[in-house]
Design a protein around this motif. Structure first.
Motif, mmCIF file in Angstrom:
data_model
loop_
_atom_site.group_PDB
_atom_site.id
_atom_site.type_symbol
_atom_site.label_atom_id
_atom_site.label_comp_id
_atom_site.label_asym_id
_atom_site.label_seq_id
_atom_site.Cartn_x
_atom_site.Cartn_y
_atom_site.Cartn_z
ATOM 1 N N LEU A 170 0.831 -1.205 0.000
ATOM 2 C CA LEU A 170 0.000 0.000 0.000
ATOM 3 C C LEU A 170 0.867 1.257 0.000
ATOM 4 O O LEU A 170 0.580 2.229 -0.709
ATOM 5 C CB LEU A 170 -0.928 -0.008 1.211
ATOM 6 C CG LEU A 170 -2.048 -1.045 1.187
ATOM 7 C CD1 LEU A 170 -2.674 -1.175 2.574
ATOM 8 C CD2 LEU A 170 -3.105 -0.672 0.157
ATOM 9 N N ALA A 171 1.947 1.230 0.784
ATOM 10 C CA ALA A 171 2.848 2.382 0.827
ATOM 11 C C ALA A 171 3.501 2.604 -0.525
ATOM 12 O O ALA A 171 3.632 3.750 -0.984
ATOM 13 C CB ALA A 171 3.906 2.166 1.899
ATOM 14 N N ALA A 172 3.896 1.518 -1.197
ATOM 15 C CA ALA A 172 4.541 1.641 -2.505
ATOM 16 C C ALA A 172 3.593 2.266 -3.521
ATOM 17 O O ALA A 172 4.004 3.095 -4.348
ATOM 18 C CB ALA A 172 5.011 0.267 -2.982
ATOM 19 N N ARG A 173 2.340 1.891 -3.469
ATOM 20 C CA ARG A 173 1.373 2.459 -4.409
ATOM 21 C C ARG A 173 1.229 3.961 -4.211
ATOM 22 O O ARG A 173 1.197 4.731 -5.173
ATOM 23 C CB ARG A 173 0.016 1.776 -4.239
ATOM 24 C CG ARG A 173 -0.975 2.139 -5.341
ATOM 25 C CD ARG A 173 -2.257 1.384 -5.174
ATOM 26 N NE ARG A 173 -3.056 1.908 -4.076
ATOM 27 C CZ ARG A 173 -4.243 1.437 -3.721
ATOM 28 N NH1 ARG A 173 -4.744 0.391 -4.357
ATOM 29 N NH2 ARG A 173 -4.916 1.970 -2.735
ATOM 30 N N HIS A 174 1.167 4.393 -2.956
ATOM 31 C CA HIS A 174 1.042 5.824 -2.692
ATOM 32 C C HIS A 174 2.336 6.567 -3.014
ATOM 33 O O HIS A 174 2.293 7.722 -3.437
ATOM 34 C CB HIS A 174 0.624 6.052 -1.236
ATOM 35 C CG HIS A 174 -0.830 5.831 -1.000
ATOM 36 N ND1 HIS A 174 -1.742 6.851 -0.986
ATOM 37 C CD2 HIS A 174 -1.538 4.691 -0.798
ATOM 38 C CE1 HIS A 174 -2.950 6.368 -0.774
ATOM 39 N NE2 HIS A 174 -2.857 5.059 -0.647
ATOM 40 N N THR A 175 3.467 5.904 -2.828
ATOM 41 C CA THR A 175 4.740 6.531 -3.176
ATOM 42 C C THR A 175 4.818 6.775 -4.668
ATOM 43 O O THR A 175 5.279 7.837 -5.126
ATOM 44 C CB THR A 175 5.914 5.653 -2.710
ATOM 45 O OG1 THR A 175 5.819 5.463 -1.296
ATOM 46 C CG2 THR A 175 7.243 6.306 -3.039
#
Length: 211
Positions: A194-199
């Motif tokens: 999820l963090a990678a997608r927002h990054t």
């Protein structure tokens, strides 16, 4: 060990704690809806009129325990966040700690999230719950392109961890996938994804705004 019943009217040295511990034990055995205030009194070894010195009703007793649940969660989550400098790993550590708390403090978790406590009657719970927002928004804000996206990331990570914690508790995952270690690892992987997608969203926004 059973607590010996005291004669009616005898002072109980730590009545509040005795009632809370009795209620916590009953929740562990029957769930947050499976006992009465009178049963908590019997378990604590006090008269049925004793709770009203500290708690207006059964919900007030559960609300006191829910507050302890929020406080213990926040303590654990802060330790998890402090163990890492990278925001992605901070979110993964938070998700792991969430699942671990649900497993290690099952009764407190059930009271905090499943007891159906009316927060309009107990505003201290709403204030305590906002601590998650206060602790995690600075983390997700380092990853997401704006405050709305940062809040969305916070909700997604917390919701995924909460759902996995419930899956593990209720044996909803097959075979060895339902072990606590594997569910903790899954929560961490989900948080990282999820963090990678927002990054990536932040990077795209940065490229569009570049001269």
């Amino acid at each position: 060990m059973a607590v010996k019943r005291r004669p009616t009217g005898t002072h109980h040295g730590d009545l509040r704690n005795a009632l809370e511990q009795a209620a916590l034990a009953l929740v562990g055995e029957r769930g947050p809806h499976g006992f009465t205030l009178a049963e908590a009194c019997r378990r604590a070894g006090v008269s049925v009129s004793a709770p009203y010195k500290h708690f207006a009703d059964r919900e007030a007793l559960l609300a006191s325990l829910a507050l302890q649940g929020y406080q213990e969660q926040r303590r654990r989550y802060r330790i998890a966040l402090a163990a890492h400098a990278d925001p992605v790993e901070q979110l993964a550590a938070f998700a792991t700690a969430y699942v671990r708390f649900a497993a290690e403090e099952r009764a407190l978790f059930d009271i905090t999230f499943l007891a159906g406590i009316d927060k309009s009657r107990h505003p201290e719970l709403a204030r305590a719950g906002s601590g998650l927002h206060e602790d995690l928004m600075p983390v997700t804000g380092r990853l997401a392109p704006d405050q709305d996206s940062a809040f969305e990331l916070l909700v997604q990570v917390a919701a995924a961890a909460h759902g996995l914690a419930l899956f593990q508790q209720q044996d909803m995952l097959p075979g060895t996938w339902n072990s606590r270690d594997r569910v903790e690892a899954q929560a961490a992987r989900t948080a990282r994804a999820l963090a990678a997608r927002h990054t990536r969203g932040r990077e795209r926004t940065g490229r569009r705004s570049a001269p």
